[in-house]
Design a protein around this motif. Structure first.
Motif, PDB file in Angstrom:
ATOM      1  N   ILE A  25       0.755  -1.201   0.047  1.00  0.00           N
ATOM      2  CA  ILE A  25       0.060   0.045   0.153  1.00  0.00           C
ATOM      3  C   ILE A  25       0.830   1.128   0.059  1.00  0.00           C
ATOM      4  CG2 ILE A  25      -1.682   1.488   1.354  1.00  0.00           C
ATOM      5  CD1 ILE A  25      -3.225  -0.668   0.220  1.00  0.00           C
ATOM      6  N   MET A  26       1.844   1.393   0.978  1.00  0.00           N
ATOM      7  CA  MET A  26       2.675   2.492   0.814  1.00  0.00           C
ATOM      8  C   MET A  26       3.500   2.485  -0.456  1.00  0.00           C
ATOM      9  SD  MET A  26       2.050   3.875   3.787  1.00  0.00           S
ATOM     10  CE  MET A  26       3.075   4.850   3.647  1.00  0.00           C
ATOM     11  N   SER A  27       4.046   1.447  -0.892  1.00  0.00           N
ATOM     12  CA  SER A  27       4.766   1.644  -2.289  1.00  0.00           C
ATOM     13  C   SER A  27       3.961   2.270  -3.207  1.00  0.00           C
ATOM     14  CB  SER A  27       5.333   0.499  -2.410  1.00  0.00           C
ATOM     15  OG  SER A  27       5.837   0.295  -3.731  1.00  0.00           O
ATOM     16  N   GLU A  28       2.590   1.723  -3.606  1.00  0.00           N
ATOM     17  CA  GLU A  28       1.816   2.294  -4.427  1.00  0.00           C
ATOM     18  C   GLU A  28       1.219   3.622  -4.211  1.00  0.00           C
ATOM     19  OE1 GLU A  28       1.225   0.643  -7.368  1.00  0.00           O
ATOM     20  OE2 GLU A  28       2.383  -0.944  -6.657  1.00  0.00           O
ATOM     21  N   TRP A  29       1.336   4.173  -2.824  1.00  0.00           N
ATOM     22  CA  TRP A  29       1.085   5.500  -2.531  1.00  0.00           C
ATOM     23  C   TRP A  29       1.898   6.258  -3.058  1.00  0.00           C
ATOM     24  CZ3 TRP A  29      -2.842   8.227  -0.267  1.00  0.00           C
ATOM     25  CH2 TRP A  29      -2.639   9.451  -0.015  1.00  0.00           C
ATOM     26  N   MET A  30       3.049   6.056  -2.745  1.00  0.00           N
ATOM     27  CA  MET A  30       4.399   6.761  -3.240  1.00  0.00           C
ATOM     28  C   MET A  30       4.676   6.967  -4.584  1.00  0.00           C
ATOM     29  SD  MET A  30       7.451   6.052  -0.407  1.00  0.00           S
ATOM     30  CE  MET A  30       7.305   4.196  -0.539  1.00  0.00           C
ATOM     31  N   LYS A  31       4.117   5.717  -5.402  1.00  0.00           N
ATOM     32  CA  LYS A  31       4.084   5.787  -6.995  1.00  0.00           C
ATOM     33  C   LYS A  31       3.150   6.602  -7.535  1.00  0.00           C
ATOM     34  CE  LYS A  31       5.447   0.823  -7.730  1.00  0.00           C
ATOM     35  NZ  LYS A  31       4.863  -0.407  -8.071  1.00  0.00           N
ATOM     36  N   VAL A 127       0.263  -6.884  -5.579  1.00  0.00           N
ATOM     37  CA  VAL A 127       0.416  -5.704  -6.063  1.00  0.00           C
ATOM     38  C   VAL A 127      -0.720  -4.689  -6.728  1.00  0.00           C
ATOM     39  CG1 VAL A 127       1.961  -4.250  -7.717  1.00  0.00           C
ATOM     40  CG2 VAL A 127       2.809  -6.176  -6.621  1.00  0.00           C
ATOM     41  N   MET A 128      -1.339  -5.365  -7.403  1.00  0.00           N
ATOM     42  CA  MET A 128      -2.461  -4.870  -8.011  1.00  0.00           C
ATOM     43  C   MET A 128      -3.609  -4.515  -7.143  1.00  0.00           C
ATOM     44  SD  MET A 128      -4.015  -3.709 -10.775  1.00  0.00           S
ATOM     45  CE  MET A 128      -2.756  -4.118 -11.846  1.00  0.00           C
TER      46      MET A 128
END
Length: 286
Positions: A25-31, A127-128
Motif C-alpha cells: 500500500i505504501m509503495s503504491e501510494w508513493m508511486k 501488487v494490483m
C-alpha cells in the motif's frame, strides 16, 4: 551439497521476508504521488467541478426574478438538485478520474517500472490489489470533497432565493453520494482499460467513447435503447440525481428505473473493472 543448498534457501527466506500488504500500500501510494500529473489533475479538476456547479447555481440565482411563477416553483427541489452537481461536472469527473486511473497503470508499463516491481514482488495479485485500494481511497476522498463542497456552495447561493435544499431533503444524500462515488468508479474503469490497452492515448480515448460518447448514442425513448442506456455509469449517475420523480436527467426517458438499479450498475462496473485489472496483470508479462 544438498544440505548447503537447503541452508542457503532457508537463509534467503529469513533475510528476505514476503512483503506485507501495508508495505505494498505504501509503495503504491508513493508511486501515485511521484507522478506530478496526479496532483495537478486532481487540483484542476476539483476546481473545474466546483466552479461549474457554482456557476449553474449563480445563473439561476441571478435569473430567478425573470423566471415565470411555474419555473420558480420548479426550481425547488428539481433544479436545485441539478445545480448541486451538473452534467458538466459529471463529465469533468469522468474524464479526469478515468485518466488518473489509466495513467496509474499505463505509466508503469511505458517506463518499464512494472518489471522492477514484479521482480521485487512476484505476487502480482497483491501488487494490483494495493494499487486498486490506493486509487479507490484517493479518488473517493476527491469525490466526497468536490460533491460535498459543490452541494453546500450551490444550495447556499440558491437559499438567497429560498430555492435551496438541505442534505436532509429526501434523496439529497443519495445525490451527493452518487456524485461522490462517480470519481472512484471512473478511476477503476480507467485502470481496467489501462491494464488491457496499455497505451495512454488509446486508453483515454476508449474511456471517453465508452463512458461519455456511447451513452449519448443510445435512444432511450425506445425500450431496448433504454435497457442498454441503463447499463451505463453516466446514465446511472443521472438516475441517482433525481430528488423526486421527474426532476432529474433520467426523467427524460419514458422508461423509469429504480435507484437500486443504478447502484447495481455502479457496483457491477467497479467489480468487473477490478477483475479485469487483476486477471490481466497476472496473465500478461508485458
Amino acid at each position: 551439497m544438498t544440505d548447503l543448498a537447503t541452508a542457503s534457501r532457508d537463509a534467503g527466506r529469513t533475510t528476505d521476508p514476503r512483503p506485507r500488504f501495508i508495505d505494498l500500500i505504501m509503495s503504491e501510494w508513493m508511486k501515485l504521488w511521484s507522478l506530478r500529473s496526479t496532483f495537478w489533475v486532481l487540483l484542476l479538476s476539483a476546481l473545474g467541478v466546483v466552479l461549474a456547479n457554482v456557476n449553474a447555481a449563480w445563473a439561476d440565482y441571478r435569473n430567478f426574478p425573470l423566471y415565470s411563477a411555474e419555473t420558480q416553483a420548479a426550481l425547488t427541489p428539481g433544479w436545485a438538485a441539478w445545480d448541486a452537481f451538473t452534467s458538466i461536472a459529471a463529465t469533468l469527473v469522468i474524464l479526469a478520474m478515468s485518466s488518473v486511473g489509466a495513467i496509474s497503470i499505463v505509466g508503469e508499463y511505458s517506463t518499464g517500472q512494472n518489471r522492477t516491481t514484479f521482480a521485487a514482488v512476484p505476487a502480482r495479485g497483491g501488487v494490483m490489489a494495493a494499487k486498486i485500494v490506493v486509487m479507490a481511497v484517493v479518488t473517493t476522498v476527491f469525490g466526497a470533497l468536490v460533491a460535498g463542497l459543490s452541494f453546500w456552495a450551490s444550495q447556499a447561493i440558491l437559499s438567497g432565493r429560498n430555492a435551496g435544499i438541505s442534505i436532509g431533503h429526501p434523496n439529497a444524500l443519495q445525490l451527493a453520494i452518487g456524485s461522490a462515488l462517480l470519481a472512484p468508479l471512473a478511476a477503476l474503469i480507467g485502470m481496467g482499460l489501462g491494464s488491457l490497452i496499455r497505451t495512454t492515448a488509446a486508453t483515454i480515448v476508449t474511456a471517453t467513447l465508452l463512458l461519455l460518447i456511447l451513452p449519448t448514442a443510445m435512444n432511450d425513448t425506445k425500450y431496448w435503447g433504454a435497457v442498454l442506456a441503463h447499463t451505463m455509469p453516466r446514465v446511472a449517475w443521472g438516475r441517482l440525481t433525481e430528488i423526486e420523480p421527474g426532476s432529474g436527467p433520467a426523467s427524460l426517458t419514458p422508461y423509469s428505473w429504480t435507484a437500486g438499479g443504478a447502484w447495481t450498475v455502479y457496483a457491477v462496473w467497479a467489480l468487473v473493472s477490478i477483475l479485469i485489472a487483476v486477471v490481466s496483470v497476472q496473465r500478461r508479462d508485458q
